[in-house]
Design a protein around this motif. Structure first.
Motif, PDB file in Angstrom:
ATOM      1  N   ILE A 171      50.725 -28.524 -20.807  1.00  0.00           N
ATOM      2  CA  ILE A 171      51.886 -28.516 -21.690  1.00  0.00           C
ATOM      3  C   ILE A 171      51.858 -27.312 -22.610  1.00  0.00           C
ATOM      4  CG2 ILE A 171      53.024 -29.775 -23.568  1.00  0.00           C
ATOM      5  CD1 ILE A 171      52.113 -32.357 -22.237  1.00  0.00           C
ATOM      6  N   LEU A 172      50.681 -26.977 -23.134  1.00  0.00           N
ATOM      7  CA  LEU A 172      50.561 -25.810 -24.000  1.00  0.00           C
ATOM      8  C   LEU A 172      50.904 -24.522 -23.260  1.00  0.00           C
ATOM      9  CD1 LEU A 172      47.284 -26.547 -26.009  1.00  0.00           C
ATOM     10  CD2 LEU A 172      49.637 -26.635 -26.847  1.00  0.00           C
ATOM     11  N   ILE A 173      50.505 -24.437 -21.998  1.00  0.00           N
ATOM     12  CA  ILE A 173      50.733 -23.208 -21.228  1.00  0.00           C
ATOM     13  C   ILE A 173      52.227 -22.970 -21.019  1.00  0.00           C
ATOM     14  CG2 ILE A 173      50.413 -22.144 -18.954  1.00  0.00           C
ATOM     15  CD1 ILE A 173      47.663 -23.434 -18.857  1.00  0.00           C
ATOM     16  N   HIS A 180      54.852 -24.574 -22.705  1.00  0.00           N
ATOM     17  CA  HIS A 180      55.729 -24.832 -23.845  1.00  0.00           C
ATOM     18  C   HIS A 180      56.022 -23.533 -24.583  1.00  0.00           C
ATOM     19  CE1 HIS A 180      57.544 -26.918 -27.237  1.00  0.00           C
ATOM     20  NE2 HIS A 180      57.448 -28.050 -26.555  1.00  0.00           N
ATOM     21  N   LYS A 181      57.270 -23.394 -25.010  1.00  0.00           N
ATOM     22  CA  LYS A 181      57.680 -22.172 -25.694  1.00  0.00           C
ATOM     23  C   LYS A 181      57.017 -22.048 -27.058  1.00  0.00           C
ATOM     24  CE  LYS A 181      61.817 -19.716 -27.337  1.00  0.00           C
ATOM     25  NZ  LYS A 181      63.302 -19.744 -27.439  1.00  0.00           N
ATOM     26  N   TYR A 182      56.842 -23.169 -27.763  1.00  0.00           N
ATOM     27  CA  TYR A 182      56.263 -23.148 -29.106  1.00  0.00           C
ATOM     28  C   TYR A 182      54.833 -23.700 -29.086  1.00  0.00           C
ATOM     29  CZ  TYR A 182      61.172 -22.518 -30.211  1.00  0.00           C
ATOM     30  OH  TYR A 182      62.464 -22.053 -30.255  1.00  0.00           O
ATOM     31  N   TRP A 183      54.046 -23.199 -28.173  1.00  0.00           N
ATOM     32  CA  TRP A 183      52.674 -23.685 -28.004  1.00  0.00           C
ATOM     33  C   TRP A 183      51.819 -23.413 -29.238  1.00  0.00           C
ATOM     34  CZ3 TRP A 183      48.722 -20.184 -28.443  1.00  0.00           C
ATOM     35  CH2 TRP A 183      49.064 -18.835 -28.373  1.00  0.00           C
ATOM     36  N   ASN A 184      52.117 -22.341 -29.955  1.00  0.00           N
ATOM     37  CA  ASN A 184      51.300 -22.017 -31.123  1.00  0.00           C
ATOM     38  C   ASN A 184      51.461 -23.055 -32.222  1.00  0.00           C
ATOM     39  OD1 ASN A 184      53.962 -21.245 -31.416  1.00  0.00           O
ATOM     40  ND2 ASN A 184      53.495 -19.466 -32.684  1.00  0.00           N
ATOM     41  N   ILE A 185      52.684 -23.586 -32.401  1.00  0.00           N
ATOM     42  CA  ILE A 185      52.891 -24.635 -33.401  1.00  0.00           C
ATOM     43  C   ILE A 185      52.164 -25.917 -32.986  1.00  0.00           C
ATOM     44  CG2 ILE A 185      54.619 -26.016 -34.593  1.00  0.00           C
ATOM     45  CD1 ILE A 185      56.609 -23.808 -34.175  1.00  0.00           C
ATOM     46  N   ILE A 186      52.258 -26.271 -31.713  1.00  0.00           N
ATOM     47  CA  ILE A 186      51.610 -27.488 -31.216  1.00  0.00           C
ATOM     48  C   ILE A 186      50.101 -27.391 -31.374  1.00  0.00           C
ATOM     49  CG2 ILE A 186      51.299 -28.964 -29.206  1.00  0.00           C
ATOM     50  CD1 ILE A 186      53.964 -27.938 -28.153  1.00  0.00           C
ATOM     51  N   LEU A 187      49.523 -26.256 -30.979  1.00  0.00           N
ATOM     52  CA  LEU A 187      48.075 -26.093 -31.066  1.00  0.00           C
ATOM     53  C   LEU A 187      47.608 -26.076 -32.515  1.00  0.00           C
ATOM     54  CD1 LEU A 187      45.645 -25.736 -29.224  1.00  0.00           C
ATOM     55  CD2 LEU A 187      45.929 -23.265 -29.396  1.00  0.00           C
ATOM     56  N   ARG A 188      48.401 -25.474 -33.381  1.00  0.00           N
ATOM     57  CA  ARG A 188      48.049 -25.455 -34.800  1.00  0.00           C
ATOM     58  C   ARG A 188      48.030 -26.868 -35.380  1.00  0.00           C
ATOM     59  NH1 ARG A 188      52.363 -22.404 -37.855  1.00  0.00           N
ATOM     60  NH2 ARG A 188      53.395 -24.435 -37.892  1.00  0.00           N
ATOM     61  N   ARG A 189      49.019 -27.660 -35.042  1.00  0.00           N
ATOM     62  CA  ARG A 189      49.051 -29.035 -35.521  1.00  0.00           C
ATOM     63  C   ARG A 189      47.927 -29.868 -34.914  1.00  0.00           C
ATOM     64  NH1 ARG A 189      55.634 -30.245 -35.269  1.00  0.00           N
ATOM     65  NH2 ARG A 189      56.186 -28.895 -37.038  1.00  0.00           N
ATOM     66  N   ILE A 220      51.033 -35.450 -26.062  1.00  0.00           N
ATOM     67  CA  ILE A 220      51.691 -35.379 -24.753  1.00  0.00           C
ATOM     68  C   ILE A 220      53.090 -35.982 -24.826  1.00  0.00           C
ATOM     69  CG2 ILE A 220      51.614 -36.252 -22.386  1.00  0.00           C
ATOM     70  CD1 ILE A 220      48.559 -35.999 -22.525  1.00  0.00           C
ATOM     71  N   THR A 221      53.227 -37.129 -25.469  1.00  0.00           N
ATOM     72  CA  THR A 221      54.528 -37.793 -25.531  1.00  0.00           C
ATOM     73  C   THR A 221      55.481 -37.125 -26.522  1.00  0.00           C
ATOM     74  OG1 THR A 221      53.598 -39.357 -27.141  1.00  0.00           O
ATOM     75  CG2 THR A 221      53.590 -40.013 -24.826  1.00  0.00           C
ATOM     76  N   GLU A 222      54.946 -36.508 -27.568  1.00  0.00           N
ATOM     77  CA  GLU A 222      55.799 -35.873 -28.577  1.00  0.00           C
ATOM     78  C   GLU A 222      56.387 -34.564 -28.084  1.00  0.00           C
ATOM     79  OE1 GLU A 222      57.708 -35.116 -32.245  1.00  0.00           O
ATOM     80  OE2 GLU A 222      56.802 -36.958 -31.449  1.00  0.00           O
ATOM     81  N   TYR A 223      55.608 -33.795 -27.348  1.00  0.00           N
ATOM     82  CA  TYR A 223      56.018 -32.437 -26.991  1.00  0.00           C
ATOM     83  C   TYR A 223      56.412 -32.300 -25.528  1.00  0.00           C
ATOM     84  CZ  TYR A 223      54.236 -31.294 -31.564  1.00  0.00           C
ATOM     85  OH  TYR A 223      54.030 -31.254 -32.918  1.00  0.00           O
ATOM     86  N   THR A 224      56.929 -33.375 -24.959  1.00  0.00           N
ATOM     87  CA  THR A 224      57.596 -33.343 -23.665  1.00  0.00           C
ATOM     88  C   THR A 224      58.919 -34.085 -23.798  1.00  0.00           C
ATOM     89  OG1 THR A 224      56.309 -35.295 -22.980  1.00  0.00           O
ATOM     90  CG2 THR A 224      55.525 -33.141 -22.228  1.00  0.00           C
ATOM     91  N   THR A 225      59.879 -33.709 -22.987  1.00  0.00           N
ATOM     92  CA  THR A 225      61.206 -34.316 -23.062  1.00  0.00           C
ATOM     93  C   THR A 225      61.204 -35.715 -22.456  1.00  0.00           C
ATOM     94  OG1 THR A 225      61.840 -33.304 -20.960  1.00  0.00           O
ATOM     95  CG2 THR A 225      62.288 -32.049 -22.967  1.00  0.00           C
ATOM     96  N   SER A 226      62.313 -36.418 -22.637  1.00  0.00           N
ATOM     97  CA  SER A 226      62.435 -37.772 -22.104  1.00  0.00           C
ATOM     98  C   SER A 226      62.455 -37.796 -20.579  1.00  0.00           C
ATOM     99  CB  SER A 226      63.707 -38.436 -22.642  1.00  0.00           C
ATOM    100  OG  SER A 226      64.855 -37.668 -22.304  1.00  0.00           O
ATOM    101  N   ASP A 227      62.668 -36.644 -19.940  1.00  0.00           N
ATOM    102  CA  ASP A 227      62.619 -36.601 -18.485  1.00  0.00           C
ATOM    103  C   ASP A 227      61.211 -36.884 -17.955  1.00  0.00           C
ATOM    104  OD1 ASP A 227      65.273 -35.916 -18.543  1.00  0.00           O
ATOM    105  OD2 ASP A 227      64.891 -33.755 -18.480  1.00  0.00           O
ATOM    106  N   PHE A 228      60.207 -36.697 -18.796  1.00  0.00           N
ATOM    107  CA  PHE A 228      58.826 -36.939 -18.391  1.00  0.00           C
ATOM    108  C   PHE A 228      58.418 -38.372 -18.735  1.00  0.00           C
ATOM    109  CE2 PHE A 228      59.230 -32.418 -18.825  1.00  0.00           C
ATOM    110  CZ  PHE A 228      58.356 -31.862 -17.895  1.00  0.00           C
ATOM    111  N   TYR A 229      59.314 -39.323 -18.508  1.00  0.00           N
ATOM    112  CA  TYR A 229      59.014 -40.700 -18.900  1.00  0.00           C
ATOM    113  C   TYR A 229      57.852 -41.271 -18.095  1.00  0.00           C
ATOM    114  CZ  TYR A 229      61.821 -41.888 -14.772  1.00  0.00           C
ATOM    115  OH  TYR A 229      62.317 -41.979 -13.498  1.00  0.00           O
TER     116      TYR A 229
END
Length: 389
Positions: free
Chosen positions: A166-168, A170-179, A260-269
């Protein structure tokens, strides 16, 4: 159109407005004038592609009953605004890389400190002959399963690889990794304090937890480095005792699940369901292995999930990022530093990372570049046609 059912009228009106927004047409601001007092969120918004001639010629407010505006107006306008213009994530992009580095250093120091505390508490673990395991409702009624703890650690490895993918992309991977670093460092620092102040007896007689006396500084440093490098995983040959209250494995499972659930869309249910199943099943496996008390697992899950949800609730509330609000910077200085430039909720936008963009077909890139002028030309032609009429 002779539509009698109110629900059909509402659906038709809703989809017509969405279609207008997707075609980059205007959405009249005077439609909301009668509702501005009840809905102040619509007062300071910008109207995309709004012309004075359009307002005069088209009066869509006469097409819809006013009572439909209460339930549908805000949703329609929000969708219109999303299609029309994308709100920038950052006030300014300056310092974002430095924040990522600071969060990594914070998590690194917290991990090394926790590893050192694990060495200390192992030397203080109570003797199982003198201090038997405490009564536990779950452990007393579930037989010991020797392989369960290893399976829970393999689940952690699989979820870690999923989060890495997901990090690889995701467009905003730096924000996710920082959090992730900020939350992980905070929760493990709290764990090091709890297991240092109180030493619980081992949860089972099968655990060979004799106090180990590391006398020299070299022995303490070597043991601490071993725990930190292999992240305390027993499948890597690391065995530690006394690090109870609360479970570190449950912390990692819960934190990975929420990321994983926060930073993926609802299509990845399907991924969301599997992630939650791995989280809960991993907790059960930890208890089945009798490696932690039930209270350890429950507290770890509650603290990690609450900390994740509270952090993101604050981060998604742009009103709390005001520089005039000093209480946030006093009580949560780290959060205030990391999230002060974030204006809105981080969208889950995925893109092809740089190495893989070299394998894209040239025709696809040309089509992507030509799609925007095509839509713009169509919008201009439509405007010209309306003015000629």
């Amino acid at each position: 159109m002779a539509i009698n059912r109110l629900v059909d009228v509402k659906k038709l009106w809703y989809h017509i407005c969405l279609l207008q927004c997707q075609q980059k047409k205007f959405y009249p601001s005077h439609l909301f004038n009668n509702r501005n007092e009840q809905n102040p969120l619509l007062m300071s918004t910008k109207q995309p592609c709004l012309d004075d001639d359009d307002v005069v010629e088209h009066n869509h407010s006469s097409l819809s009953p006013t009572h439909l505006l209460d339930s549908n107006t805000h949703n329609i306008y929000s969708s219109c605004k999303i299609h029309a213009e994308e709100k920038p994530i950052f006030n300014t992009s300056r310092g974002e890389k430095r924040k990522l580095l600071v969060s990594f250093i914070y998590a690194l120091i917290s991990g090394i400190w926790t590893s050192f505390i694990m060495v200390v508490v192992h030397n203080r673990v109570p003797n199982v002959q003198k201090y038997p395991p405490l009564p536990d409702l779950f452990l007393d009624n579930i037989p010991h399963i020797s392989w369960a703890f290893s399976v829970s650690e393999y689940i952690i490895v699989v979820m870690s690889l999923t989060f890495l993918l997901i990090l690889i992309f995701h467009k905003y991977w730096n924000i996710i990794l920082r959090r992730f670093f900020a939350l992980g460092g905070t929760i493990f620092f709290l764990r090091s304090v709890t297991m240092l102040v109180t030493s619980l007896s081992v949860p089972g007689h099968h655990l060979e937890c004799t106090p180990l006396q590391y006398g020299t500084s070299i022995e303490i440093f070597t043991r601490c480095l071993q725990i930190f490098v292999f992240q305390g995983l027993s499948i890597q040959g690391v065995r530690s005792c006394g690090d109870y209250m609360f479970s570190g494995h449950t912390v990692v499972l819960t934190l990975l699940n929420h990321c994983i659930t926060e930073y993926t869309t609802s299509d990845f249910y399907v991924v969301h369901l599997i992630s939650w199943f791995c989280n809960l099943f991993g907790m059960i496996l930890i208890l089945a292995a009798h490696e932690h008390y039930t209270i350890d697992v429950l507290i770890a899950f509650f603290l990690t999930s609450r900390l994740f949800l509270y952090y993101h609730s604050l981060a998604n509330n742009a009103a709390l990022h005001s520089r005039t609000d000093k209480r946030l910077s006093i009580w949560f200085p780290m959060f205030s530093y990391f999230e002060k430039n974030i204006q809105c909720m981080v969208p889950n936008v995925f893109r092809v990372p740089w190495p893989l963009t070299l394998f894209r077909v040239h025709e696809d890139i040309v089509d992507d570049k030509q799609s925007i002028p095509c839509d713009q030309n169509r919008c201009n032609l439509h405007k010209q046609k309306r003015k000629n009429d």
